[in-house]
Design a protein around this motif. Sequence first.
Motif, mmCIF file in Angstrom:
data_model
loop_
_atom_site.group_PDB
_atom_site.id
_atom_site.type_symbol
_atom_site.label_atom_id
_atom_site.label_comp_id
_atom_site.label_asym_id
_atom_site.label_seq_id
_atom_site.Cartn_x
_atom_site.Cartn_y
_atom_site.Cartn_z
ATOM 1 N N ASP A 36 -19.759 1.103 -2.653
ATOM 2 C CA ASP A 36 -19.336 0.406 -1.433
ATOM 3 C C ASP A 36 -18.123 -0.500 -1.644
ATOM 4 N N SER A 37 -17.868 -0.910 -2.885
ATOM 5 C CA SER A 37 -16.776 -1.852 -3.130
ATOM 6 C C SER A 37 -15.412 -1.237 -2.819
ATOM 7 N N GLY A 38 -15.220 0.028 -3.145
ATOM 8 C CA GLY A 38 -13.938 0.674 -2.898
ATOM 9 C C GLY A 38 -12.815 0.173 -3.787
ATOM 10 N N ASP A 39 -13.153 -0.659 -4.752
ATOM 11 C CA ASP A 39 -12.138 -1.195 -5.652
ATOM 12 C C ASP A 39 -11.634 -0.121 -6.606
ATOM 13 N N GLU A 40 -10.373 -0.226 -6.968
ATOM 14 C CA GLU A 40 -9.782 0.716 -7.915
ATOM 15 C C GLU A 40 -10.268 0.443 -9.337
ATOM 16 N N ALA A 41 -10.467 -0.825 -9.647
ATOM 17 C CA ALA A 41 -10.953 -1.221 -10.971
ATOM 18 C C ALA A 41 -11.984 -2.324 -10.799
ATOM 19 N N ILE A 42 -12.991 -2.300 -11.651
ATOM 20 C CA ILE A 42 -14.049 -3.305 -11.598
ATOM 21 C C ILE A 42 -14.197 -3.911 -12.985
ATOM 22 N N LEU A 43 -14.164 -5.223 -13.058
ATOM 23 C CA LEU A 43 -14.333 -5.929 -14.314
ATOM 24 C C LEU A 43 -15.763 -6.468 -14.367
ATOM 25 N N ILE A 44 -16.508 -6.035 -15.376
ATOM 26 C CA ILE A 44 -17.891 -6.486 -15.541
ATOM 27 C C ILE A 44 -17.925 -7.410 -16.749
ATOM 28 N N THR A 45 -18.103 -8.685 -16.488
ATOM 29 C CA THR A 45 -18.152 -9.664 -17.572
ATOM 30 C C THR A 45 -19.568 -10.206 -17.686
ATOM 31 N N ARG A 46 -20.183 -9.956 -18.801
ATOM 32 C CA ARG A 46 -21.518 -10.452 -19.116
ATOM 33 C C ARG A 46 -21.580 -10.695 -20.616
ATOM 34 N N PRO A 47 -22.498 -11.557 -21.058
ATOM 35 C CA PRO A 47 -22.642 -11.770 -22.507
ATOM 36 C C PRO A 47 -23.077 -10.491 -23.214
ATOM 37 N N ARG A 48 -22.950 -10.468 -24.530
ATOM 38 C CA ARG A 48 -23.382 -9.278 -25.266
ATOM 39 C C ARG A 48 -24.876 -9.064 -25.068
ATOM 40 N N ARG A 49 -25.248 -7.790 -25.159
ATOM 41 C CA ARG A 49 -26.637 -7.330 -25.006
ATOM 42 C C ARG A 49 -27.197 -7.642 -23.612
ATOM 43 N N TRP A 50 -26.347 -7.603 -22.590
ATOM 44 C CA TRP A 50 -26.735 -7.909 -21.229
ATOM 45 C C TRP A 50 -26.846 -6.640 -20.379
ATOM 46 N N GLY A 51 -26.688 -5.464 -20.989
ATOM 47 C CA GLY A 51 -26.881 -4.209 -20.271
ATOM 48 C C GLY A 51 -25.634 -3.588 -19.689
ATOM 49 N N LYS A 52 -24.461 -4.009 -20.132
ATOM 50 C CA LYS A 52 -23.222 -3.445 -19.589
ATOM 51 C C LYS A 52 -23.113 -1.953 -19.889
ATOM 52 N N SER A 53 -23.318 -1.577 -21.144
ATOM 53 C CA SER A 53 -23.206 -0.164 -21.529
ATOM 54 C C SER A 53 -24.304 0.672 -20.890
ATOM 55 N N LEU A 54 -25.510 0.120 -20.770
ATOM 56 C CA LEU A 54 -26.605 0.842 -20.122
ATOM 57 C C LEU A 54 -26.302 1.073 -18.646
ATOM 58 N N ASN A 55 -25.731 0.070 -17.964
ATOM 59 C CA ASN A 55 -25.355 0.250 -16.559
ATOM 60 C C ASN A 55 -24.276 1.319 -16.407
ATOM 61 N N LEU A 56 -23.306 1.343 -17.318
ATOM 62 C CA LEU A 56 -22.272 2.373 -17.254
ATOM 63 C C LEU A 56 -22.855 3.758 -17.518
ATOM 64 N N ASP A 57 -23.815 3.853 -18.441
ATOM 65 C CA ASP A 57 -24.456 5.146 -18.693
ATOM 66 C C ASP A 57 -25.294 5.570 -17.491
ATOM 67 N N MET A 58 -25.900 4.609 -16.788
ATOM 68 C CA MET A 58 -26.641 4.924 -15.561
ATOM 69 C C MET A 58 -25.684 5.501 -14.518
ATOM 70 N N LEU A 59 -24.490 4.895 -14.375
ATOM 71 C CA LEU A 59 -23.487 5.426 -13.449
ATOM 72 C C LEU A 59 -23.058 6.835 -13.853
ATOM 73 N N LYS A 60 -22.820 7.033 -15.144
ATOM 74 C CA LYS A 60 -22.415 8.354 -15.641
ATOM 75 C C LYS A 60 -23.497 9.389 -15.337
ATOM 76 N N THR A 61 -24.749 9.025 -15.570
ATOM 77 C CA THR A 61 -25.863 9.933 -15.304
ATOM 78 C C THR A 61 -25.965 10.235 -13.817
ATOM 79 N N PHE A 62 -25.759 9.240 -12.972
ATOM 80 C CA PHE A 62 -25.834 9.412 -11.523
ATOM 81 C C PHE A 62 -24.767 10.373 -11.014
ATOM 82 N N PHE A 63 -23.553 10.248 -11.545
ATOM 83 C CA PHE A 63 -22.442 11.063 -11.066
ATOM 84 C C PHE A 63 -22.268 12.379 -11.828
ATOM 85 N N ALA A 64 -23.008 12.591 -12.908
ATOM 86 C CA ALA A 64 -22.843 13.800 -13.722
ATOM 87 C C ALA A 64 -23.309 15.032 -12.956
#
Length: 78
Positions: A36-64
Amino acid sequence: MSKKQQIMTGSNNFKKVISESDVFVDKSLFIKEIIDSGDEAILITRPRRWGKSLNLDMLKTFFAVESVNNEAVDGFVA
């Protein structure tokens, strides 16, 4: 005595987490927020071990795109 629930930590593989962990925090609304954001780029800033890579893998799995035998098709270009 009940069995302790297994909480998987330190994994960035979404399919492994949802299939092997007893507990998973559903963050599927994150996918809706990204779409829904429609943004060209999204910056996700969170501390380490906060699930950033897992969220990106969830997106990859969703769109695969998956083949008949449920394996992701590499190199697919829409």
